[in-house]
Each structure stands twice: as structure tokens, then as C-alpha cells.
Design a protein around this motif. Structure first.
Motif, PDB file in Angstrom:
ATOM      1  N   PRO B 315      57.097 -36.951   4.258  1.00  0.00           N
ATOM      2  CA  PRO B 315      56.586 -37.737   5.380  1.00  0.00           C
ATOM      3  C   PRO B 315      55.065 -37.819   5.304  1.00  0.00           C
ATOM      4  N   ARG B 316      54.578 -38.653   4.441  1.00  0.00           N
ATOM      5  CA  ARG B 316      53.136 -38.697   4.158  1.00  0.00           C
ATOM      6  C   ARG B 316      52.310 -38.984   5.396  1.00  0.00           C
ATOM      7  N   ALA B 317      52.566 -40.125   6.001  1.00  0.00           N
ATOM      8  CA  ALA B 317      51.816 -40.466   7.212  1.00  0.00           C
ATOM      9  C   ALA B 317      52.328 -39.650   8.393  1.00  0.00           C
ATOM     10  N   GLY B 318      53.610 -39.351   8.359  1.00  0.00           N
ATOM     11  CA  GLY B 318      54.210 -38.610   9.470  1.00  0.00           C
ATOM     12  C   GLY B 318      53.550 -37.269   9.710  1.00  0.00           C
ATOM     13  N   ILE B 319      53.181 -36.605   8.633  1.00  0.00           N
ATOM     14  CA  ILE B 319      52.514 -35.312   8.787  1.00  0.00           C
ATOM     15  C   ILE B 319      51.202 -35.486   9.536  1.00  0.00           C
ATOM     16  N   GLY B 320      50.492 -36.544   9.218  1.00  0.00           N
ATOM     17  CA  GLY B 320      49.234 -36.793   9.917  1.00  0.00           C
ATOM     18  C   GLY B 320      49.455 -37.098  11.383  1.00  0.00           C
ATOM     19  N   GLN B 321      50.457 -37.912  11.649  1.00  0.00           N
ATOM     20  CA  GLN B 321      50.726 -38.256  13.047  1.00  0.00           C
ATOM     21  C   GLN B 321      51.185 -37.036  13.824  1.00  0.00           C
ATOM     22  N   ALA B 322      52.060 -36.265  13.212  1.00  0.00           N
ATOM     23  CA  ALA B 322      52.554 -35.064  13.887  1.00  0.00           C
ATOM     24  C   ALA B 322      51.404 -34.091  14.141  1.00  0.00           C
ATOM     25  N   ALA B 323      50.512 -33.996  13.172  1.00  0.00           N
ATOM     26  CA  ALA B 323      49.370 -33.096  13.358  1.00  0.00           C
ATOM     27  C   ALA B 323      48.512 -33.581  14.514  1.00  0.00           C
ATOM     28  N   ALA B 324      48.318 -34.898  14.587  1.00  0.00           N
ATOM     29  CA  ALA B 324      47.530 -35.451  15.687  1.00  0.00           C
ATOM     30  C   ALA B 324      48.189 -35.127  17.023  1.00  0.00           C
ATOM     31  N   GLU B 325      49.481 -35.364  17.093  1.00  0.00           N
ATOM     32  CA  GLU B 325      50.198 -35.070  18.341  1.00  0.00           C
ATOM     33  C   GLU B 325      50.074 -33.597  18.697  1.00  0.00           C
ATOM     34  N   ALA B 326      50.258 -32.762  17.710  1.00  0.00           N
ATOM     35  CA  ALA B 326      50.254 -31.325  17.978  1.00  0.00           C
ATOM     36  C   ALA B 326      48.898 -30.856  18.484  1.00  0.00           C
ATOM     37  N   VAL B 327      47.828 -31.325  17.864  1.00  0.00           N
ATOM     38  CA  VAL B 327      46.519 -30.850  18.324  1.00  0.00           C
ATOM     39  C   VAL B 327      46.152 -31.475  19.671  1.00  0.00           C
ATOM     40  N   LEU B 328      46.565 -32.713  19.889  1.00  0.00           N
ATOM     41  CA  LEU B 328      46.271 -33.315  21.194  1.00  0.00           C
ATOM     42  C   LEU B 328      46.986 -32.532  22.297  1.00  0.00           C
TER      43      LEU B 328
END
Lengths: 355, 355
Positions: B315-328
Motif C-alpha cells: 500500500p504505497r500511498a496508503g501507508i502515507g495516508q494512514a500515517a497522516a491519519e494516525a498522527v492527526l
DNA sequence: TTGAAAGCGCTAACAG
DNA sequence: CTGTTAGCGCTTTCAA
């Protein structure tokens, strides 16, 4: 009042990390001496320096850049606005930027605009709040408000650079330094190469990204050159999904339209061109015999196909590195950054010239 | 004292931009009211709000985030450390990150480590100086000093996340939230797929980037599974230049070595595998008949080749999105971010399974 | 070589 | 709804 009067963390606000003050206490000096040691170690007595060094280690002190920048007025931040960070072409530019900035003591603040000028404007506003020492934006098209912010920033001493676009005509000057090349001229070069091979009926396949005006400009240059030499040009636009698939689809459209007896096609980028090339192979269309194919970008895959793809090679990472150099120089001297033309090279391979 | 007492720019230090004070003067209120209007417009009387709004427009005021963050102690910065910004796999993760952060009022501070743990450490230090509200690092390997900084940051309330690596075994826990998948397990999955096709002599072609331990771990998992099922595994390492070329070279090495009668090869990434696939075509080696090929990454080109490449889709982009969600989420609640396994999918195509 | 005083631009807390 | 007071953590004069 809490009973926990732990002397190490009795701050009221703040983030609780050790400050200059605690380092100074631990070293038996005042804050200013520690501050000096960090910025100009030579101006502190060796013994004091050693004590401070030990105190920094012991406390795990990390200087607060916000406070430092606020107090000094000098900015360490380089802010960059890129259409799409994931696109290989810009990704390499960013890589060049980060490498060029490494060990310079500057930090890169990055935002992606998604090719939207409105996003660019709002992100520019957010970025400016950090009082960056330099501002790198992609292209020369901006909303009026963004333009004003850029001008104000430049007037305020911020180094401003536009990358990936550097038209040759004076008319498009906007007062900012530019690092890149002239897309219309590149489009002309692309056309010239095909025309020189004797093609008289050509096509330019534009990017499906409506806001990628640089691709459109290459198309304009391409068409202008063709027309100037009395050849026919057909303008197509690729789809927006997977670029290889979009390229394949374009080839189908090109082949099925009897009214378009095109013998050469140029593409907004290599991925589209490679898709078309692979589709031609599937269909048994001979390249370049029946159809010559020309790309833009010089992506690695183009070299691997058979026939290999003729393309334009832009200085992908070079633009980033040059931008880094330019802003570092400008920040060091206080002058405005200087423009630089980064040439784009025609790489002739077998997809346009038979072996 | 200078004679130029221009009331608009009489500051002594600072960067000369308009401040809250000037907006307040222009609006006929005090600074705090303007500050409030900016942060909580509802808490200001409509008429006052209008006057302030006009004053902001007129002065071109841009809030200074450094000062704001310093005063409030709250951080708007998300800092990320990525091995290589230009590599398509991470570029998409960054793109996911920037999209996930867009309109959140956070800014991304990005640095590339070049796969070097030493760089990571020094850049972490620089990043921490901005007192980021969140810290996103790639992988779970860090120098001792970096580890200490990460722990201190987390103890200080900064949200810390490790991405692109999330081993299943408890032993490797380090106290940080993780978003990604288990590379050893993925290696096992890759091997299982090939073993299930009946292969008994396999190869794993590792990345030439020595520091890419995640690719190595996939190789370890691959080898472990092969051995567990009594099959032979050969370990190769690709070169470091163009990945397609490196893949081609590996295929030559594989073919020319009579002692390695390998019938299936897995690669550290799709580019290597595609290079090998194209070289096999050039040589007339039948895929998967004589040699089955398996990639990792699911890059677009793999789908286009004939036969199409079997691969693992992370999940290339998914990891980035999930990371964004998690830190937010973590920044909003004040809790530590939560780990998340982002599964990796096996995409079976014709390079391992005959049609 | 080191320190004291003042302030960068903004916001938290408490009044009014 | 608006203002006052104090201070975030650091750096700049200028003085000792």
C-alpha cells in the motif's frame, strides 16, 4: 498547585524540553554563553566550552529553532511547492533539492499543490507563515493573490525561484528567477526531429492533466513548428488513469481513425509514449516504419523497450540541485537568486530513426 | 536615530513584515483581538470582525507561525524522514502523506536520509529543533542516539510513527507505533506462491542498496520458507545502477551458471524483475515455462509486459495516508498514535502461472 | 571572554 | 466581547 514540584519540569507552558537555561545552569554559566557556544564555539573559552558540551550531552538539549529564528530574524527554512510529489519527474527534482540542501543547515518545507493554482495559493499562505528564507514554486502560472504574496515575499528579502519553466521570450518575465527550460522551444525541437525524418502528418498527444500547462505549451510549440513547415498536426489528449494504459488507448484511437493517416506521434511524456509503443507491438504495427513515436522525460523504461524510445531528457534532478544552489547563494549574499537555463536534450533512439 | 521615521516600517529587528500590531492599529483594536479573530472568529463581534478582516487584507498580514507556536507550545509541524524521496515507492507514500495532511492546518517538514542511519540521526536532530508535533520515520532501525531522541520526543508528547515496517513478532517492539507490514512474512508468501507451483530450485535477488534491510528481510523470509519445505534457494544481489539493467544482468548471471538450475526467481522489486523479464524475452527464455519471475512493489510497468509480472502490491500511498491519519488523531487527542498493519497483496499474473 | 537588558511576534490566563 | 499582563526560548546590542 500540584505537589509535584519536580525542579526539572516545573514549567508552566512550553513543551517541557530542556532549554538553554537548564544547560546553562548545569554548566555554571548563563544562557547567552551557551547560545554563543552553539553558534560560534570559537568565541568561548575552551574550558567553558567543555563544560557546556558536557551539559548539552547530559541534558539532551535540542535548540529550539522557532525561538532562534524569531529572535534573530534569520530564516533557515526553504519552502517548496510542487504539483505532485509522487510523479517521478518531480520526485527526482525533490530528491535533488534535498541533496543540495543537505548539510547546509537549511530545512525543506514541502507541499504538493495537486496541479491546482487555488491549492498553491492557500499553501503559499501557510508556508509564508514560517517566514521562509527561500521559496521555490513550480512554473510561472499563479493566481493574482499568489503572485502578490510572492512579490511581497521577494520584496521582504525572501529568495524566490520558479522552477521547471524558463521561457525564452522577455514578455513572460515576472520578476522572479527561473530555473528550467522553454517548453514551447522543446515542442519545436520535438517537431523538428520528426519533420526532418520526412513526416508530414503528425500528432501531439497532450497530457490528460488539464492544469499541466507546460505539457500544453510543448504541444503549442510542436504544432507551430509543424505548421511553419507546412505539415499537418493532429491534437489529441490522453486519458487520466494509468499512463501506460492511456498511451495504449491513444494508439488505438490513432489507428482506428482513417481520416488521420498519421506517421509520427509525439507525447506529453514517456509513459504515454511507452504505452503506445507497447500497444503498437501488440498490434503488429511497425515502429518507426509505419509510425514513429517520440516521448518526453527520458524515463528509464523507454530505453528498455524494442525499439527503444526516442525522447527529450530534462534535467530532472538537476533542476532541484540548481534550485538548491541558487537559493543557498541568495540566502548567503542577500542578493536575489539568479535565473538559469537548464537545457533539455534530445535522445535519439530507434522509435523514430530506423536502425 | 534615523530620520526615516516611516511609521509603516520602523522596526528595529524582525523581518519587516506586518505584524498583529499593525493590523490591530489599522482596525482600531488591540493585538489580542486580532489574534482571537484569526483563531476563533466566532468569539469576536461581527462589526469588529469586519474591520479586522479589512485591516488584514489591507496590510497583507501573514501570521508568523514561529511566534505563534513559541507562545502556545502547540506544534503544527509534521516531520518525516524518508530514505529516498525520488524512489517511486516512497514518492507515493509522501504524496499520500501530503494529501492526508492537506487542509489539516499542519505542515510537512521532509528530509531524505539516503538510506543512511547516520544521516537519519543528524537530520532527526535538525528536525527536532522545530519541535514537531509528529515525527514519521521510515523503518525500525535507528542508531542508539536516534532511538534516544525518538523516545525523548515521544515522552515529550510528540507523536512518533515508524512506517513501512511492522513485524509480527513481539520481540521487535520498540515502543513506537508502526504502520506497514511484516517483510519476512511477505518473503514467505512470495516463496509459498512459487513453491506451490512446484518449484524446487529458487533464487532471491536482493536489492543492491546495502542499507535496504527491508528487502533483505524479505529475502530471509523467502529463504526460510524454501528451506522449511526442502527446496533450494540461491541468494543473489543486484547491481546498483539502473534497476532494469541490473535485472537484466542478474538474468544473465542466472542463466550462465550451470550449477544453478533455478526455475523460479523472486526479486527485491519490480524494476529488477521487469529487467530480468525483458532480458528473458530477448534471450528467448520462456517465462514462466523455463523460469518463473516474481516481483515486489506492483509498479505500473509490470502489468504491461508480456507475460505480465506477478508481484506483491504494498500500500504505497496508503501507508502515507494512514500515517497522516494516525498522527492527526494523535495530535488531536494527545494520545500516542496507534499501530496499523497495512496488508500487502499477492497479484498473480502470467510470469509465474502459465495461462 | 562573559553577562545584562531588551525584545522578536504571538498567545494563555485572567480581568473587566 | 475586549483588554491587560506576563512570558514562550532565543538572540541582539552594548557593557564589563
Amino acid at each position: 498547585m500540584k505537589a509535584t514540584e519536580d525542579p526539572a519540569k516545573r514549567q508552566r507552558r512550553g513543551h517541557g524540553r530542556p532549554t538553554l537555561h537548564e544547560v546553562a545552569d548545569a554548566a555554571g554559566v548563563t544562557r547567552i554563553t551557551v547560545s554563543r557556544f552553539i553558534r560560534e564555539p570559537g568565541k568561548v573559552a575552551p574550558e567553558t566550552a567543555a563544560r557546556i558540551q558536557a551539559a548539552i550531552q547530559q541534558t539532551g538539549y535540542v535548540p529550539n529553532h522557532q525561538a532562534g529564528q524569531l529572535a534573530s530574524g534569520a530564516s533557515r527554512i526553504v519552502a517548496a511547492l510542487i504539483p505532485n510529489v509522487g510523479h517521478s519527474i518531480f520526485a527526482e527534482t525533490i530528491q535533488g533539492l534535498t541533496e543540495g540542501l543537505r548539510d547546509s543547515g537549511r530545512e525543506l518545507l514541502l507541499m504538493a499543490t495537486g496541479y491546482s493554482l487555488e491549492h498553491e495559493e492557500s499553501q503559499l499562505r501557510a508556508l509564508l507563515g514560517w517566514a521562509p528564507g527561500a521559496l521555490i514554486v513550480t512554473g510561472r502560472q499563479h493566481t493574482p493573490a499568489a503572485l502578490r504574496m510572492l512579490r511581497d515575499a521577494q520584496d521582504g528579502g525572501t529568495a524566490v525561484i520558479e522552477i521547471w519553466d524558463h521561457p525564452e521570450d522577455e514578455d513572460s518575465e515576472d520578476g522572479f528567477a527561473r530555473i528550467g527550460f522553454d517548453h514551447k522551444a522543446i515542442g519545436r525541437t520535438m517537431a523538428r526531429h520528426l519533420l526532418d525524418q520526412g513526416h508530414r502528418a503528425l500528432a501531439y498527444v497532450d497530457s490528460g492533466v488539464a492544469e499541466d500547462y507546460r505539457a500544453h505549451e510543448r504541444g503549442e510549440g510542436f504544432a507551430a513548428e509543424c505548421e511553419a513547415r507546412g505539415a499537418k498536426v493532429h491534437a489529441l489528449t490522453a486519458g487520466t488513469g494509468d499512463a501506460f494504459d492511456a498511451g495504449r488507448a491513444v494508439l488505438m484511437a490513432l489507428g482506428s481513425d482513417a481520416k488521420r493517416p498519421v506517421t509520427a506521434a509525439a507525447f506529453a511524456n514517456d509513459h504515454l509514449a511507452c504505452g503506445a509503443l507497447m500497444q503498437a507491438q501488440s498490434l503488429g504495427i511497425s515502429v518507426p516504419g509505419q509510425l514513429a513515436l517520440l516521448g518526453f522525460g527520458d524515463f528509464p523504461i523507454g530505453r528498455q523497450l524494442l525499439p527503444a524510445l526516442t525522447t527529450m531528457r530534462p534535467p530532472r534532478a538537476g533542476i532541484g540541485q540548481a534550485a538548491a544552489e541558487a537559493v543557498l547563494a541568495a540566502m548567503a549574499t542577500g542578493d536575489e537568486p539568479v535565473s538559469r537555463t537548464m537545457p533539455c536534450e534530445l535522445i535519439v533512439r530507434a522509435s523514430t530513426v530506423p536502425a
